[in-house]
Design an enzyme around this catalytic site. Structure first.
Site, PDB file in Angstrom:
ATOM      1  CD1 TRP A 182       0.213   7.153   8.159  1.00  0.00           C
ATOM      2  CD2 TRP A 182       1.509   6.701   6.389  1.00  0.00           C
ATOM      3  NE1 TRP A 182       1.467   7.647   8.416  1.00  0.00           N
ATOM      4  CE2 TRP A 182       2.290   7.390   7.360  1.00  0.00           C
ATOM      5  CE3 TRP A 182       2.136   6.313   5.193  1.00  0.00           C
ATOM      6  CZ2 TRP A 182       3.639   7.691   7.165  1.00  0.00           C
ATOM      7  CZ3 TRP A 182       3.477   6.610   4.998  1.00  0.00           C
ATOM      8  CH2 TRP A 182       4.217   7.300   5.976  1.00  0.00           C
ATOM      9  CE  LYS A 200       6.600  -2.496  11.837  1.00  0.00           C
ATOM     10  NZ  LYS A 200       7.219  -2.500  10.492  1.00  0.00           N
ATOM     11  CE1 TYR A 207      -8.500  -7.819  14.168  1.00  0.00           C
ATOM     12  CE2 TYR A 207      -9.721  -6.850  15.985  1.00  0.00           C
ATOM     13  CZ  TYR A 207      -9.137  -6.733  14.747  1.00  0.00           C
ATOM     14  OH  TYR A 207      -9.165  -5.538  14.074  1.00  0.00           O
ATOM     15  CE  LYS A 234     -19.194  -9.470  11.101  1.00  0.00           C
ATOM     16  NZ  LYS A 234     -18.508 -10.564  10.435  1.00  0.00           N
ATOM     17  CB  VAL A 286     -13.555  -4.836  17.430  1.00  0.00           C
ATOM     18  CG1 VAL A 286     -12.790  -5.591  18.505  1.00  0.00           C
ATOM     19  CG2 VAL A 286     -13.474  -5.573  16.097  1.00  0.00           C
ATOM     20  CE1 TYR A 319       3.574  -4.381  12.457  1.00  0.00           C
ATOM     21  CE2 TYR A 319       2.328  -3.006  13.978  1.00  0.00           C
ATOM     22  CZ  TYR A 319       2.954  -3.185  12.758  1.00  0.00           C
ATOM     23  OH  TYR A 319       2.956  -2.153  11.842  1.00  0.00           O
ATOM     24  CG  PHE A 360      -1.544   1.231   1.634  1.00  0.00           C
ATOM     25  CD1 PHE A 360      -2.338   1.959   0.755  1.00  0.00           C
ATOM     26  CD2 PHE A 360      -1.367   1.723   2.930  1.00  0.00           C
ATOM     27  CE1 PHE A 360      -2.926   3.164   1.151  1.00  0.00           C
ATOM     28  CE2 PHE A 360      -1.954   2.909   3.334  1.00  0.00           C
ATOM     29  CZ  PHE A 360      -2.723   3.635   2.441  1.00  0.00           C
ATOM     30  CB  ILE A 361       3.258   2.729   2.478  1.00  0.00           C
ATOM     31  CG1 ILE A 361       2.228   2.848   3.619  1.00  0.00           C
ATOM     32  CG2 ILE A 361       4.235   3.905   2.519  1.00  0.00           C
ATOM     33  CD1 ILE A 361       2.822   2.850   5.029  1.00  0.00           C
TER      34      ILE A 361
END
Ligand SMILES: NC(=O)c1ccc[n+]([C@@H]2O[C@H](COP(=O)([O-])OP(=O)(O)OC[C@H]3O[C@@H](n4cnc5c(N)ncnc54)[C@H](O)[C@@H]3O)[C@@H](O)[C@H]2O)c1
Ligand SMILES: O=C(O)[C@H]1O[C@H](OP(=O)(O)OP(=O)(O)OC[C@H]2O[C@@H](n3ccc(=O)[nH]c3=O)[C@H](O)[C@@H]2O)[C@H](O)[C@@H](O)[C@@H]1O
Length: 389
Positions: A214, A188, A330, A250, A252, A184, A27-28
């Site tokens: 973004w 990072k 999830y 939906k 969450v 994640y 995407f980016i």
């Protein structure tokens, strides 16, 4: 049109460079490639395992930038061509990652490998070969806000110092290990610390980008159309999918989490400033987001429903949203960031960048794109087969 006499923020002429962009097919990456090819003279070595989102920049032959982009189908996990590509370039931009929340608690090993282990050789090759690195991290490294630990009605919750996220001051607050959502953010964070240490001990020239939600065209996929039917993309694509299929959106855990959304085209301007102003960008970590576009997820759903009705001409459902539990949506181990407001002091001071596009405007252009790109395909995918007699 690419201007032959581009100057940086200090009035110096910008020389064309070669950029090794890893994750260029995402995407980016696709927006960054578009911007660089149409507005500059830089050359791109585009590295990814997929190229669907940049196909329009690679074909047909004879495009005005044809000699400035080359696609290399390389999986950075196991491809010896990586070091050679980094050596050929002046600058490496690393965007490659697993970065959809549905994966963090269900595929934590892949998530940690992708965001930490697989990024290690990129950092090492840049450091050993004296090459500049722009690494994409995330606003998720901040985790939860300090304010979220105060009682619900505590007055300090209204104090910005308890929720605004600052690169050089805010702590990184994650949940317990069994909340695998944080796999994640933690991976990072560790790669950020490693890059920072390479800068401090070995002189690596680096910039770290922390994107704050973004969004825009080409983000993720529409399940069952250009991605797996059971796949769960990020919220923009989830809600677009619901709208296209005329299903309730939906929410969450009731959609009470807050986010700030920035238009991809505004954010890409910030990245180009980093690329072309190394003296101002090196050694910095930058928040890139739009503090003026804050909504709860529930408000986002309501806005998207309204905007989509306008752009599609179809009335919205009588009950446009439904609540679902995070466990149902999830699975086990999910957790959430409560609120994400970026402090803009550093990026403003170093690069003079400010986002421009309001949430309403960015949703209008993005949902117009979603409708034009997917409405027909979704109709065909959901059409009932005609009963044969
Ligand atoms: N979109 C956002 O708002 C956002 C927010 C925070 C952080 N980020 C970070 O920005 C980066 C790019 O995000 P995006 O939204 O464009 O995601 P994306 O999934 O669209 O793009 C990532 C690209 O990396 C590629 N890739 C992954 N592993 C690879 C490998 N082993 N070898 C080669 N290519 C590989 C993928 O094929 C994909 O095209 C990620 O590092 C992400 O963590 C994005
Ligand atoms: O974009 C970012 O800045 C970062 O945040 C995202 O994390 P998050 O914002 O939690 O991911 P989304 O899938 O966009 O979800 C936003 C919120 O919407 C909720 N949601 C999502 C999907 C849905 O159908 N319904 C719904 O209520 C989620 O629970 C969450 O509270 C991803 O982790 C990364 O892409 C990135 O690092």
């Amino acid at each position: 049109m690419a201007s032959p006499t581009r100057v940086d923020l200090d009035g110096n002429q910008i020389k064309p460079i070669t950029i090794c962009m890893i994750g260029a097919g995402g995407f980016i990456g696709s927006h960054l490639c578009e911007k660089i090819l149409s507005e500059t003279q830089h050359t791109i070595l585009a590295v990814d395992v997929y190229n669907d989102k940049v196909k329009h920049l690679l074909e047909p032959a004879g495009l005005p930038w044809a000699d400035r982009i080359r696609f290399h189908r390389v999986n950075i996990k196991h491809d010896s061509r990586l070091e050679g590509l980094i050596k050929m370039a002046d600058l490496t931009i690393n965007l490659a990652a697993i970065c959809t929340p549905a994966d963090y608690n269900t595929r934590p090993l892949d998530t940690i490998y992708s965001n930490f282990i697989d990024a290690l050789p990129v950092v090492k090759y840049c450091s050993e070969n004296g090459k500049r690195l722009i690494h994409f991290s995330t606003c998720e490294v901040y985790g939860k806000t300090i304010g979220s630990f105060l009682p619900k009605d505590h007055p300090l919750r209204q104090d910005p110092s308890f929720y605004v996220l600052k690169e050089d001051a805010s702590p990184c607050i994650f949940g317990p290990i069994e909340k695998q959502r944080w796999s994640y953010a933690c991976a990072k964070q560790l790669i950020e610390r490693l890059i920072y240490a390479e800068g401090a001990e070995n002189g690596l020239e680096f910039t770290i980008v922390r994107p704050f939600n973004w969004i825009g065209p080409r983000m993720d996929f529409i399940p069952g159309v250009d991605g797996p039917s059971e796949g769960v993309p990020r919220v923009l694509a989830c809600f677009s999918n619901n709208l296209l299929r005329r299903e309730p959106l939906k929410l969450v855990d009731g959609g009470q989490s807050q986010r700030t959304f920035v238009y991809i085209k505004d954010a890409i301007e910030a990245v180009l400033l980093m690329i072309e102003n190394p003296a101002r960008a090196n050694g910095h970590i930058f928040n890139v987001g739009n503090p003026n576009n804050e909504v709860t997820v529930k408000q986002l759903a309501e806005m998207m429903t309204q905007v989509y009705a306008n752009v599609s001409g179809e009335p919205s459902l009588e009950e446009p949203t439904i609540d679902v539990s995070s466990k149902e949506f999830y699975g086990e181990g999910y957790d959430d960031s409560d609120k994400r407001i970026p402090d803009m002091t550093i990026i403003n001071k170093q690069l003079g960048w400010n986002p421009k596009t309001s949430l309403w405007d960015l949703l209008e252009s993005t949902l117009t794109y979603q409708h034009r790109t997917y409405a027909e395909a979704v109709k065909q995918a959901t059409a009932k087969p005609v009963a044969s007699s």
